[in-house]
Design a protein around this motif. Structure first.
Motif, mmCIF file in Angstrom:
data_model
loop_
_atom_site.group_PDB
_atom_site.id
_atom_site.type_symbol
_atom_site.label_atom_id
_atom_site.label_comp_id
_atom_site.label_asym_id
_atom_site.label_seq_id
_atom_site.Cartn_x
_atom_site.Cartn_y
_atom_site.Cartn_z
ATOM 1 N N ALA A 363 78.560 72.639 59.034
ATOM 2 C CA ALA A 363 77.844 73.618 58.638
ATOM 3 C C ALA A 363 76.314 73.335 59.193
ATOM 4 O O ALA A 363 75.821 72.323 58.941
ATOM 5 N N LEU A 365 72.368 74.545 57.801
ATOM 6 C CA LEU A 365 71.708 75.171 56.561
ATOM 7 C C LEU A 365 70.425 75.734 56.890
ATOM 8 O O LEU A 365 69.627 75.195 57.557
ATOM 9 N N ARG A 366 69.967 76.773 56.408
ATOM 10 C CA ARG A 366 68.677 77.214 56.661
ATOM 11 C C ARG A 366 68.076 77.610 55.204
ATOM 12 O O ARG A 366 68.313 78.350 54.515
ATOM 13 N N ASP A 375 70.826 79.686 53.212
ATOM 14 C CA ASP A 375 71.955 80.462 54.020
ATOM 15 C C ASP A 375 72.767 79.210 54.667
ATOM 16 O O ASP A 375 72.245 78.354 54.877
ATOM 17 N N ARG A 376 73.856 79.503 54.919
ATOM 18 C CA ARG A 376 74.768 78.535 55.441
ATOM 19 C C ARG A 376 75.560 79.415 56.751
ATOM 20 O O ARG A 376 76.276 80.522 56.523
ATOM 21 N N HIS A 377 75.550 78.631 57.818
ATOM 22 C CA HIS A 377 76.506 78.815 58.973
ATOM 23 C C HIS A 377 77.522 77.907 59.130
ATOM 24 O O HIS A 377 77.228 76.802 59.433
ATOM 25 N N ASP A 378 78.655 78.217 58.792
ATOM 26 C CA ASP A 378 79.970 77.391 58.978
ATOM 27 C C ASP A 378 80.376 77.355 60.412
ATOM 28 O O ASP A 378 80.558 78.748 61.014
ATOM 29 N N THR A 423 68.842 83.332 64.972
ATOM 30 C CA THR A 423 68.477 83.459 63.439
ATOM 31 C C THR A 423 68.395 84.668 62.768
ATOM 32 O O THR A 423 68.301 84.773 61.760
ATOM 33 N N ASP A 425 70.821 86.475 62.732
ATOM 34 C CA ASP A 425 72.198 86.771 62.437
ATOM 35 C C ASP A 425 72.862 85.280 61.970
ATOM 36 O O ASP A 425 73.844 84.968 62.623
ATOM 37 N N PHE A 426 72.037 84.666 61.274
ATOM 38 C CA PHE A 426 72.387 83.301 61.111
ATOM 39 C C PHE A 426 73.643 82.801 60.504
ATOM 40 O O PHE A 426 74.447 81.958 61.141
ATOM 41 N N THR A 427 74.193 83.587 59.656
ATOM 42 C CA THR A 427 75.579 83.263 59.040
ATOM 43 C C THR A 427 76.635 84.061 59.723
ATOM 44 O O THR A 427 78.085 83.795 59.383
#
Length: 452
Positions: A363, A365-366, A375-378, A423, A425-427
């Motif tokens: 992931a 992380l922001r 926030d986390r983008h997997d 960014t 729609d980061f997740t």
């Protein structure tokens, strides 16, 4: 405090870490989704990629011949992907080519640790006395540089660019050389100032921090080891309990006598996040390892790196230390327009707990450092991405408004792909991906170079 753990290096044997054996060129790789037309430049990533094999059980994780990977993006298209070994003396011999021109300083020219674009030059970088290597637009090795004869020794893997002055600052060290050199390069790419700073022993000062008024030096307990050097280590540094840890604060135009040292709890920092001034205080954000290169001399694997803040009271030369996030993470990046000044957002690679020496994770992380929200983008099952680079949407865009680019390894296909996140729609799902027909092993650092 982060806890120490016994690390298994089994993941270092996975396909995501194995070196590739060939240089390849892929023209017009396909794009899934929509690449922003504003992304006009080259995404670069560098790291060790051994010619002749690498055994994680016997070889240092920082060892390995430098290889650069690049994807050229323009007009909503991906024009090419290339990977090229940097033509060090060893690589040139192995590939049957003539030596790379340019001066030599130090015992090594293996610039496998970092990348920077400054004064019209794209440079591959390393610590420990190596000179930068200049790369061409198609990743070809051009020459080694000493900044027109103005660099008296080696350079650094982690210089800092001042976004206001366009000057480049760095701290350079080398085995056997007293102190460290604080260097300032002007906007034309020549060293205009060098200050030798006294430190305890010979620490590995892999990075430093810079504000608009001060330089922050990390004198930490990973130091030169004669025993490791005698045993033939390519990276002869080890944890030294007797060294202690301290942070040096000096004015940007100051010298050795102006440094004020403040004691820290023992730790190691490979990668600072950012630093800035706040009245009589200096705020320093870092990725903090509790201990490295002690029980495991080959990999930085003995503790879980986390995000910390150090608040330096310059009037009393004291530091208040506290964690900002308990998540295991490394390879921080920010919106570089805010380097050295107050900022709000930091991006990091979220790592799997218990996996020391990891160069990638599942992931991104922001961190919102004002609200404390993360926030986390997997990337998805079986997928791991490395350090991301941030590109602002336009020159006047708000902080951290733009795109994040990261190279991802997919274990199901055994191949790599460039992932582009918006960014805004980061997740959410990626805005675009560029799948490649080849494997791209995990590396160290990434860089975006705008234009051709």
């Amino acid at each position: 405090m982060p806890t120490r753990h016994q690390n298994s290096t089994s993941h270092l044997l996975s396909s995501g870490y194995r070196p590739v054996t060939e240089e390849v060129t892929v023209l017009s790789p396909p794009v899934r989704g929509e690449l922003p037309s504003e992304l006009d430049g080259t995404f670069l990533r560098i790291g060790p990629n051994a010619l002749g094999g690498h055994d994680p059980a016997r070889h240092h994780s920082f060892r390995g011949d430098a290889m650069v990977h690049g994807l050229r993006l323009r007009g909503g298209r991906a024009e090419w992907y290339r990977n090229r070994w940097v033509r060090t003396d060893r690589a040139a011999r192995a590939l049957g080519e003539l030596p790379t021109p340019g001066p030599r300083h130090g015992a090594s020219d293996n610039t496998n640790a970092g990348l920077v674009r400054h004064a019209g030059r794209t440079l591959a970088l390393a610590d420990g006395g190596a000179l930068p290597t200049r790369l061409g637009e198609r990743l070809e090795t051009l020459d080694r540089v000493d900044f027109d004869g103005t660099l008296p020794g080696g350079f650094s893997a982690h210089p800092v660019l001042d976004p206001l002055t366009q000057e480049m600052h760095a701290v350079a060290y080398a085995p056997g050389r007293p102190g460290v050199d604080l260097l300032t390069l002007d906007a034309s790419g020549r060293v205009r100032r060098r200050e030798n700073i006294t430190v305890k022993g010979t620490p590995m000062m892999h990075a430093f921090s810079l504000t608009d008024r001060h330089a922050l030096l990390y004198d930490l307990p990973v130091t030169y080891s004669g025993r490791a050097a005698a045993a033939g280590s390519d990276v002869p540094y080890a944890w030294d309990d007797g060294h202690g840890a301290r942070l040096g604060v000096l004015p940007r135009d100051g010298g050795d006598a102006d440094v004020r040292w403040a004691e820290l709890a023992p730790c190691y920092v490979f990668h600072p996040v950012n630093a800035y001034e706040q009245g009589r205080y200096t705020v320093v954000d870092v990725i903090r390892h509790e201990r490295v290169f002690d029980r495991d001399p080959l990999h930085p694997s003995e503790s879980s790196p986390t995000l910390w803040r150090w608040i330096v009271d310059r009037s009393g030369a004291t530091v208040a230390e506290h964690p900002l996030s308990e998540a295991v993470q490394e390879f921080p990046r920010i919106d570089d327009r805010y380097a050295g000044s107050p900022y709000r957002y930091a991006f990091t690679v979220g790592l799997r707990p218990g996996r020391g020496a990891a160069l990638a994770g599942p992931a991104l992380l922001r961190h919102d450092l004002v609200t404390g929200r993360a926030d986390r983008h997997d990337f998805g099952p079986g997928r791991e991405g490395g350090e991301a680079v941030f590109v602002p949407r336009h020159g006047a865009a708000p902080e951290a408004d733009g795109w994040l680019l990261s190279l991802v390894h997919d274990t199901a296909t055994g191949r790599g792909e460039l992932v582009v996140l918006d960014t805004a729609d980061f997740t959410g799902p990626p805005l675009a991906t560029v799948p490649l027909p080849v494997r791209v092993p995990h590396g160290l650092h990434a860089q975006w170079t705008a234009g051709g």
